[in-house]
Write a protein that holds these residues in place. Structure first.
Motif, PDB file in Angstrom:
ATOM      1  N   VAL A 140      18.807  16.580   6.804  1.00 49.40           N
ATOM      2  CA  VAL A 140      18.173  16.812   5.509  1.00 49.40           C
ATOM      3  C   VAL A 140      17.356  18.100   5.586  1.00 49.40           C
ATOM      4  O   VAL A 140      16.557  18.275   6.520  1.00 49.40           O
ATOM      5  CB  VAL A 140      17.230  15.629   5.149  1.00 49.40           C
ATOM      6  CG1 VAL A 140      16.523  15.880   3.833  1.00 49.40           C
ATOM      7  CG2 VAL A 140      18.003  14.318   5.109  1.00 49.40           C
ATOM      8  N   SER A 200      14.061  21.666   0.925  1.00 50.96           N
ATOM      9  CA  SER A 200      14.653  21.514  -0.414  1.00 50.96           C
ATOM     10  C   SER A 200      13.844  20.484  -1.198  1.00 50.96           C
ATOM     11  O   SER A 200      13.108  19.683  -0.603  1.00 50.96           O
ATOM     12  CB  SER A 200      16.108  21.040  -0.298  1.00 50.96           C
ATOM     13  OG  SER A 200      16.123  19.691   0.154  1.00 50.96           O
ATOM     14  N   GLU A 201      14.001  20.526  -2.496  1.00 46.28           N
ATOM     15  CA  GLU A 201      13.231  19.604  -3.352  1.00 46.28           C
ATOM     16  C   GLU A 201      13.547  18.147  -3.001  1.00 46.28           C
ATOM     17  O   GLU A 201      12.662  17.324  -2.807  1.00 46.28           O
ATOM     18  CB  GLU A 201      13.574  19.886  -4.810  1.00 46.28           C
ATOM     19  CG  GLU A 201      12.492  19.412  -5.765  1.00 46.28           C
ATOM     20  CD  GLU A 201      12.857  19.734  -7.198  1.00 46.28           C
ATOM     21  OE1 GLU A 201      12.852  18.806  -7.999  1.00 46.28           O
ATOM     22  OE2 GLU A 201      13.177  20.916  -7.465  1.00 46.28           O
ATOM     23  N   ASN A 202      14.854  17.877  -2.881  1.00 45.73           N
ATOM     24  CA  ASN A 202      15.266  16.504  -2.567  1.00 45.73           C
ATOM     25  C   ASN A 202      14.814  16.088  -1.171  1.00 45.73           C
ATOM     26  O   ASN A 202      14.423  14.951  -0.947  1.00 45.73           O
ATOM     27  CB  ASN A 202      16.792  16.369  -2.670  1.00 45.73           C
ATOM     28  CG  ASN A 202      17.207  16.233  -4.111  1.00 45.73           C
ATOM     29  OD1 ASN A 202      16.377  15.932  -4.973  1.00 45.73           O
ATOM     30  ND2 ASN A 202      18.482  16.493  -4.371  1.00 45.73           N
ATOM     31  N   LYS A 232      11.257  15.260  -1.198  1.00 36.45           N
ATOM     32  CA  LYS A 232      11.072  13.987  -1.890  1.00 36.45           C
ATOM     33  C   LYS A 232      11.345  12.819  -0.927  1.00 36.45           C
ATOM     34  O   LYS A 232      10.587  11.853  -0.840  1.00 36.45           O
ATOM     35  CB  LYS A 232      12.039  13.915  -3.081  1.00 36.45           C
ATOM     36  CG  LYS A 232      11.439  13.267  -4.315  1.00 36.45           C
ATOM     37  CD  LYS A 232      12.368  13.407  -5.493  1.00 36.45           C
ATOM     38  CE  LYS A 232      12.859  12.022  -5.892  1.00 36.45           C
ATOM     39  NZ  LYS A 232      13.964  12.090  -6.850  1.00 36.45           N
ATOM     40  N   LEU A 233      12.417  12.978  -0.161  1.00 41.64           N
ATOM     41  CA  LEU A 233      12.789  11.928   0.796  1.00 41.64           C
ATOM     42  C   LEU A 233      11.739  11.795   1.909  1.00 41.64           C
ATOM     43  O   LEU A 233      11.375  10.695   2.330  1.00 41.64           O
ATOM     44  CB  LEU A 233      14.165  12.255   1.411  1.00 41.64           C
ATOM     45  CG  LEU A 233      14.818  11.160   2.231  1.00 41.64           C
ATOM     46  CD1 LEU A 233      15.089   9.908   1.389  1.00 41.64           C
ATOM     47  CD2 LEU A 233      16.141  11.646   2.828  1.00 41.64           C
ATOM     48  N   GLU A 276       9.058   9.867   0.469  1.00 43.10           N
ATOM     49  CA  GLU A 276       9.441   8.455   0.314  1.00 43.10           C
ATOM     50  C   GLU A 276       9.275   7.690   1.622  1.00 43.10           C
ATOM     51  O   GLU A 276       8.857   6.545   1.640  1.00 43.10           O
ATOM     52  CB  GLU A 276      10.915   8.358  -0.121  1.00 43.10           C
ATOM     53  CG  GLU A 276      11.093   8.330  -1.618  1.00 43.10           C
ATOM     54  CD  GLU A 276      12.557   8.442  -2.000  1.00 43.10           C
ATOM     55  OE1 GLU A 276      13.419   7.924  -1.265  1.00 43.10           O
ATOM     56  OE2 GLU A 276      12.844   9.077  -3.045  1.00 43.10           O
TER      57      GLU A 276
END
Lengths: 321, 249
Positions: free
Chosen positions: B74, B78-80, B83-84, B87
């Motif tokens: 990952v 990056s934005e995602n 985010k992960l 999380e």
């Protein structure tokens, strides 16, 4: 320095029996040499140790073990272990906290709550670094393991206290990282091996501070200064340092042996005869913890004592059969 | 100022492992692995580029040894990816904002590596893979009993250097505790790769072990200890945590 991914610490897991012929307490050169010989004598042998390798873990390079020109201490420690385990020896990473004798059988309890029985005990508990015993020794930035912590002092100024082989080893390891290394010694001459002293002398960032004793280590929460007194003039000086590495000798780890009633000498070492027997039948000792080998504490002498202890443990067991 | 020396990590495509280690690992995986083990690796090509590359390479090499090891890489920048990271509650490096390499096991996200499990730490990583695949971990029964009783969410940070032979014991114990009880998260932190985080915790000797509650250090000590002593430290920290919540509650 190339990054490495090493498997040298991999320990096989298995359920351990309760009963053993020999339990060796300590997993340094003496312990695993004893274990190797016991294994070859087909004795059911268990090594109980907090760490594989004992003080070898703190030696970045070993150059004085015959037949091996150059090897890191931790690596040599794992070789000792692997060699012994090839002969059926088992290892438990744990701390032996109690040993009792009942007739001809010993009961050993560990910190993690295990209990074992054995016909013979070999103490190979080694030694640990002596502390300075001065104010400030609890500050952050006091270390007893240059091998582990030297990289944390990159670009810093540090002091190594001591004048023996360990102090010189530590100073040389630290000199690769630190901006400056003061080697503080209470005498004007060193007892370290000349080869180490010569290497340190050639190192431009190691400075000898001789004939000084440490009075105090100062700092808020971390080390900031080391306070020294000259033994002749009694002048007091302060050196600005961010770390202090203590290498003022070793003291034998004899607490457990003492608890069992094993006789110690005036220096708190386990008294052994030339066969590595102690005053208690069935109890042998080997390595740094003993009064043997003219107290010449080397890997090679520890290994030799381990072999002698194992041989006599074997003879003892045969006699009892 | 960066305090800790960093390895000049050499980003090599393959071949981080010695041939004999590859062989030993292959045999060990063959014998010991049961279920698939999925690892998520967060990479930070901005702040820890070299070690992120090495992370990718070592995982690829492990995957080549056994098909039951799976990985997801990952991009934590990056934005995602970020985010992960959030999380999983892995944005703990508020000091240096270094987002990788961070390793977690999908089945047991409480087992965490901040930085490469390099040098002596590699064994801990392999032990984790095997434990997760087999869904079993070995701990002394008395220790396991106490760990099972921990009912407050805590993090255990184990600060390490790859050269420290003692440190891996503490990583392994912290991870075994996390395996047994998901109230505990065991985080190995490689001080080279997370210098600001290490600085914030005043790391001057390793292993340094910190019991953290709500992001704050509750109890810390230097050095390796047996599992039973480790648990005693956890119990003491829990008494402190509960004592202080009673006072404030």
């Amino acid at each position: 320095m190339k990054i490495s991914f090493s498997l040298k610490n991999f320990t096989k897991k298995e359920v351990l029996n309760e009963n053993w012929d020999v339990i060796i307490i300590g997993g340094g050169p003496a312990g695993y040499s004893a274990a190797l010989y016991c294994g070859r004598y087909k004795l059911r042998t268990l090594v109980i140790t907090k760490y594989i390798g004992g003080l070898l873990n703190e030696a970045s390079i070993v150059e004085d073990y015959p037949g091996i020109k150059r090897i890191s201490g931790p690596e040599l420690g794992r070789l000792f272990k692997d060699h012994a385990e090839e002969w059926g020896v088992k290892t438990l990473i744990d701390e032996a906290v109690d040993v009792r004798k009942d007739m001809d059988l010993f009961t050993i309890s560990t910190r993690n709550g295990y209990t074992f029985k054995s016909r013979v005990i070999i103490f190979a508990t080694g030694s640990k670094r002596r502390t300075l015993g001065v104010p400030g020794e609890n500050l952050n930035g006091i270390s007893y393991c240059a091998e582990c912590d030297a990289p944390l002092y990159s670009g810093k100024v540090v002091a190594v206290v001591g004048g023996g082989n360990t102090a010189f080893h530590d100073a040389l390891v630290l000199s690769k990282y630190a901006k400056k290394v003061y080697l503080v010694h209470r005498r004007k001459k060193f007892k370290a091996d000349p080869v180490l002293v010569d290497e340190a002398k050639l190192n431009s960032n190691i400075e000898f501070v001789l004939n000084k004793i440490v009075l105090e280590i100062k700092g808020q929460s971390t080390v900031e200064k080391i306070v020294l007194k000259d033994r002749d003039t009694e002048d007091i000086i302060e050196l600005d340092v961010q770390g202090v590495f203590v290498a003022v000798g070793l003291e034998p780890s004899t607490e457990l042996a003492k608890k069992l009633g094993v006789e110690l000498d005036d220096d708190n070492r386990i008294k052994v005869d030339p066969c590595m027997k102690t005053n208690i039948e069935g109890v042998f000792a080997a390595g740094d913890v003993t009064s043997g080998s003219c107290r010449f504490m080397q890997i090679v002498t520890s290994a030799a004592e381990g072999a002698i202890a194992a041989y006599n443990a074997f003879r003892y067991i045969l006699r009892k059969m | 100022m960066q305090r800790y020396i960093r390895f000049p990590y050499i980003a090599v495509a393959m071949g981080l492992l010695k041939e004999e280690d590859r062989q030993a690992l292959k045999e060990s995986f063959e014998k010991n692995l049961k279920d698939i083990v999925e690892i998520t690796i967060f990479l930070d090509n901005e702040k820890n580029r070299d070690s992120s590359n090495t992370a990718k390479n070592i995982i690829n090499e492990l995957m080549s040894l056994d098909s039951r090891i799976k990985a997801k890489f990952v991009d934590a920048r990056s934005e995602n990816g970020y985010k992960l990271l959030k999380e999983y509650n892995l944005d703990i490096d508020t000091f240096g904002d270094r987002r990788g390499p961070i390793f977690i096991f999908n089945k047991k996200p409480e087992i965490v590596y901040y930085g490469l499990p390099a040098g002596w730490e590699f064994v801990a990583f392999i032990e984790d893979i095997i434990a997760i695949s087999r869904n079993e971990v070995d701990l002394p029964p008395k220790v396991a009993e106490k760990i099972a009783k921990v009912d407050t969410p805590i993090d255990i940070y184990v600060f390490v250097t790859p050269e420290c032979p003692y440190c891996t014991h503490m990583t392994q114990y912290a991870h075994k505790f996390a395996f047994l009880n998901n109230k505990i998260r065991g985080v190995m932190i490689n001080v080279y790769e997370f210098p600001e985080l290490s600085e914030a915790f005043h790391i001057q000797a390793v292993p340094k072990n910190v019991i953290v509650y709500n992001g704050k250090s509750i109890l810390e000590w230097e050095g390796a200890v047996p599992e039973a002593t480790f648990v005693e430290h956890i119990e003491r920290a829990l008494v402190d945590i509960k004592g202080s919540s009673n006072k404030h509650g």
